[in-house]
Design a protein around this motif. Structure first.
Motif, short mmCIF file in Angstrom:
data_model
loop_
_atom_site.label_atom_id
_atom_site.label_comp_id
_atom_site.label_asym_id
_atom_site.label_seq_id
_atom_site.Cartn_x
_atom_site.Cartn_y
_atom_site.Cartn_z
N ASN A 1 0.83 -1.21 0.00
CA ASN A 1 0.00 0.00 0.00
C ASN A 1 0.86 1.26 0.00
OD1 ASN A 1 -2.68 1.40 0.40
ND2 ASN A 1 -1.60 2.08 2.25
N ALA A 2 1.99 1.21 0.71
CA ALA A 2 2.89 2.37 0.76
C ALA A 2 3.40 2.72 -0.63
CB ALA A 2 4.06 2.08 1.70
N VAL A 3 3.83 1.70 -1.38
CA VAL A 3 4.35 1.93 -2.74
C VAL A 3 3.27 2.49 -3.65
CG1 VAL A 3 5.20 0.76 -4.80
CG2 VAL A 3 6.21 0.24 -2.56
N HIS A 4 2.07 1.93 -3.57
CA HIS A 4 0.97 2.45 -4.40
C HIS A 4 0.68 3.91 -4.06
CE1 HIS A 4 0.52 -1.45 -5.98
NE2 HIS A 4 -0.39 -1.94 -5.15
N THR A 5 0.73 4.25 -2.79
CA THR A 5 0.48 5.62 -2.36
C THR A 5 1.52 6.58 -2.95
OG1 THR A 5 -0.53 4.89 -0.27
CG2 THR A 5 0.33 7.15 -0.35
N VAL A 6 2.78 6.17 -2.92
CA VAL A 6 3.86 7.01 -3.46
C VAL A 6 3.66 7.24 -4.96
CG1 VAL A 6 6.33 7.06 -4.00
CG2 VAL A 6 5.56 6.38 -1.71
N ILE A 7 3.43 6.17 -5.68
CA ILE A 7 3.28 6.29 -7.14
C ILE A 7 2.07 7.15 -7.49
CG2 ILE A 7 2.79 5.00 -9.26
CD1 ILE A 7 4.50 2.71 -8.07
N VAL B 1 -0.04 -6.84 9.77
CA VAL B 1 0.42 -5.82 8.83
C VAL B 1 0.10 -4.44 9.40
CG1 VAL B 1 0.22 -4.90 6.49
CG2 VAL B 1 0.08 -7.36 6.87
N VAL B 2 1.14 -3.65 9.60
CA VAL B 2 0.99 -2.33 10.23
C VAL B 2 0.79 -1.28 9.15
CG1 VAL B 2 2.09 -0.61 11.70
CG2 VAL B 2 2.42 -3.05 12.16
N GLY B 3 -0.23 -0.48 9.30
CA GLY B 3 -0.57 0.51 8.29
C GLY B 3 0.46 1.62 8.12
N THR B 4 0.44 2.25 6.94
CA THR B 4 1.33 3.36 6.62
C THR B 4 0.51 4.49 6.00
OG1 THR B 4 1.80 2.52 4.40
CG2 THR B 4 3.27 1.80 6.18
N HIS B 5 1.05 5.71 6.01
CA HIS B 5 0.39 6.80 5.30
C HIS B 5 1.43 7.85 4.91
CE1 HIS B 5 0.26 8.05 9.57
NE2 HIS B 5 0.41 9.29 9.10
N LEU B 6 1.10 8.65 3.93
CA LEU B 6 2.02 9.66 3.40
C LEU B 6 1.90 10.97 4.19
CD1 LEU B 6 3.99 10.76 1.23
CD2 LEU B 6 1.97 11.32 -0.16
N ILE B 7 3.05 11.49 4.59
CA ILE B 7 3.14 12.83 5.19
C ILE B 7 3.79 13.74 4.16
CG2 ILE B 7 4.05 14.22 7.08
CD1 ILE B 7 2.13 12.17 8.09
N LYS B 8 3.05 14.70 3.66
CA LYS B 8 3.57 15.61 2.64
C LYS B 8 4.27 16.78 3.29
CE LYS B 8 1.63 16.44 -1.18
NZ LYS B 8 0.77 16.88 -2.29
N ARG B 9 5.51 17.05 2.80
CA ARG B 9 6.26 18.20 3.27
C ARG B 9 6.77 18.97 2.05
NH1 ARG B 9 7.99 14.05 6.99
NH2 ARG B 9 6.91 14.32 8.99
N GLN B 10 8.03 19.40 2.07
CA GLN B 10 8.49 20.34 1.04
C GLN B 10 9.10 19.69 -0.20
OE1 GLN B 10 10.86 22.44 4.08
NE2 GLN B 10 9.87 24.32 3.41
N THR B 11 9.32 18.38 -0.18
CA THR B 11 9.93 17.76 -1.34
C THR B 11 8.91 17.21 -2.34
OG1 THR B 11 10.15 15.64 -0.17
CG2 THR B 11 12.04 17.16 -0.09
N THR B 12 7.63 17.49 -2.09
CA THR B 12 6.59 17.20 -3.08
C THR B 12 5.76 18.47 -3.26
OG1 THR B 12 5.24 16.26 -1.29
CG2 THR B 12 6.43 14.71 -2.71
N LYS B 13 5.02 18.50 -4.35
CA LYS B 13 4.27 19.72 -4.67
C LYS B 13 2.98 19.81 -3.85
CE LYS B 13 6.09 19.75 -9.38
NZ LYS B 13 5.78 19.62 -10.81
#
Length: 330
Positions: free
Chosen positions: A157-163, A318-330
């Protein structure tokens, strides 16, 4: 004449208060394992029966096996954080812990009732652990097929989130800096994130093998891999890159800044783990957050259940993950 707390304290060379807190299994007491064992042994020798435990309610003693050395752990806040939180959670539950570093399996006391193993382990190392006890919980290592409880991050799920994040930003040329590592007995450990990453991009028809890079999870390897990519690819450098851990991400950031590449307009970056170091670099790094505290607490929960029901079927959490957006993404 019956032994007293004062007798135990005098012989063990500690205060009466320390004796009392150890015998009462006070989880808030900060004392090293040697002192704890000296007090318990002295109480036994003096036949101090007030706190003497029967076999059925004996305090459980669990080895915490860290696959890194103490020095390596200091460079990887991810594994350090997991180990420290496991120890805290175990002590709160009245479980004594014995720290073992760099898979020094021969140093595991034979009287432990369980093992929580953190990191990557070869088949032969799993067999060595089994010689000590069958009550084993693996953390950040999928051991279900071998018949043992385990806890792992949700890599897929982490990889899908990144892509999906990069695609939403209008970026289709996406690269990855994957990790390559070995167990302490030199068995190669594949990076599952790379497997999911390549499969996802192939399915979408946007996979480019020349955008796949490798490091060994250290900051220096991230720096060298990115510096080489910039030199060899030039203007063909991908516009986004997913980095398999935070130390490598710091190295990548340094190489990109030296090359004066604009972040995130020319190169967007997302790391994995979300430890403190990516929050305080500049620019701050977007990252997949892994719930290390959650994983540590769950590991202790699973161990408690395993000790209570040693014959039960193994489980994989399976431990969940999520995206934290900071300055290296738009």
């Amino acid at each position: 004449m019956a032994a007293t707390l004062r007798d135990i304290a005098s012989r063990a060379g500690v205060s009466i208060a320390t004796v009392s807190r150890i015998l009462n299994n006070d989880s808030t007491l900060s004392v090293n394992e040697n002192t704890r064992q000296r007090v318990l042994s002295t109480a036994e020798e003096l036949n101090y029966t007030k706190h003497k435990r029967t076999r059925s309610d004996q305090v459980q003693r669990v080895a915490i096996v860290q696959w890194y050395s103490l020095t390596q752990e200091l460079d990887d806040l991810y594994y350090m954080g997991i180990r420290m939180e496991i120890e805290r959670s175990a002590q709160q539950r009245g479980i004594q812990t014995v720290p073992i570093y760099q898979n020094d399996l021969e140093k595991i006391p034979r009287n432990v009732t369980g093992i929580i193993a953190i990191g990557k382990f070869s088949d032969s190392q799993v067999q060595e652990l089994k010689l000590v006890t069958n009550n084993i919980v693996f953390v950040d290592f999928d051991s279900l097929a071998a018949g043992y409880d385990c806890l792992v991050p949700d890599f897929e799920n982490a990889v899908h989130t990144v892509i999906n994040e990069f695609l939403d930003e209008g970026i289709q040329d996406i690269g990855m800096l994957a990790g390559t590592e070995k167990t302490t007995d030199n068995e190669v450990v594949p990076d599952l994130r790379r497997r999911y990453f390549e499969a996802d991009l192939r399915q979408r028809g946007i996979y480019h093998p020349e955008f796949m890079f490798a490091g060994d999870y250290t900051s220096m390897s991230g720096y060298r891999a990115m510096k080489k990519a910039i030199e060899e690819l030039g203007d063909k450098l991908p516009h986004a890159i997913f980095i398999a851990n935070d130390p490598m991400a710091v190295g990548v950031l340094k190489a990109v800044q030296e090359a004066k590449i604009d972040i995130p307009d020319r190169l967007a970056m997302i790391s994995f783990n979300d430890t403190a170091i990516v929050k305080y670099v500049y620019p701050s790094m977007s990252a997949i957050h892994v719930g290390t505290d959650e994983m540590a607490h769950a590991a202790v929960d699973v161990m408690v259940k395993r000790l209570a029901h040693p014959a039960s079927d193994p489980c994989k959490t399976v431990v969940g993950t999520h995206l934290i957006k900071r300055q290296t993404t738009k």
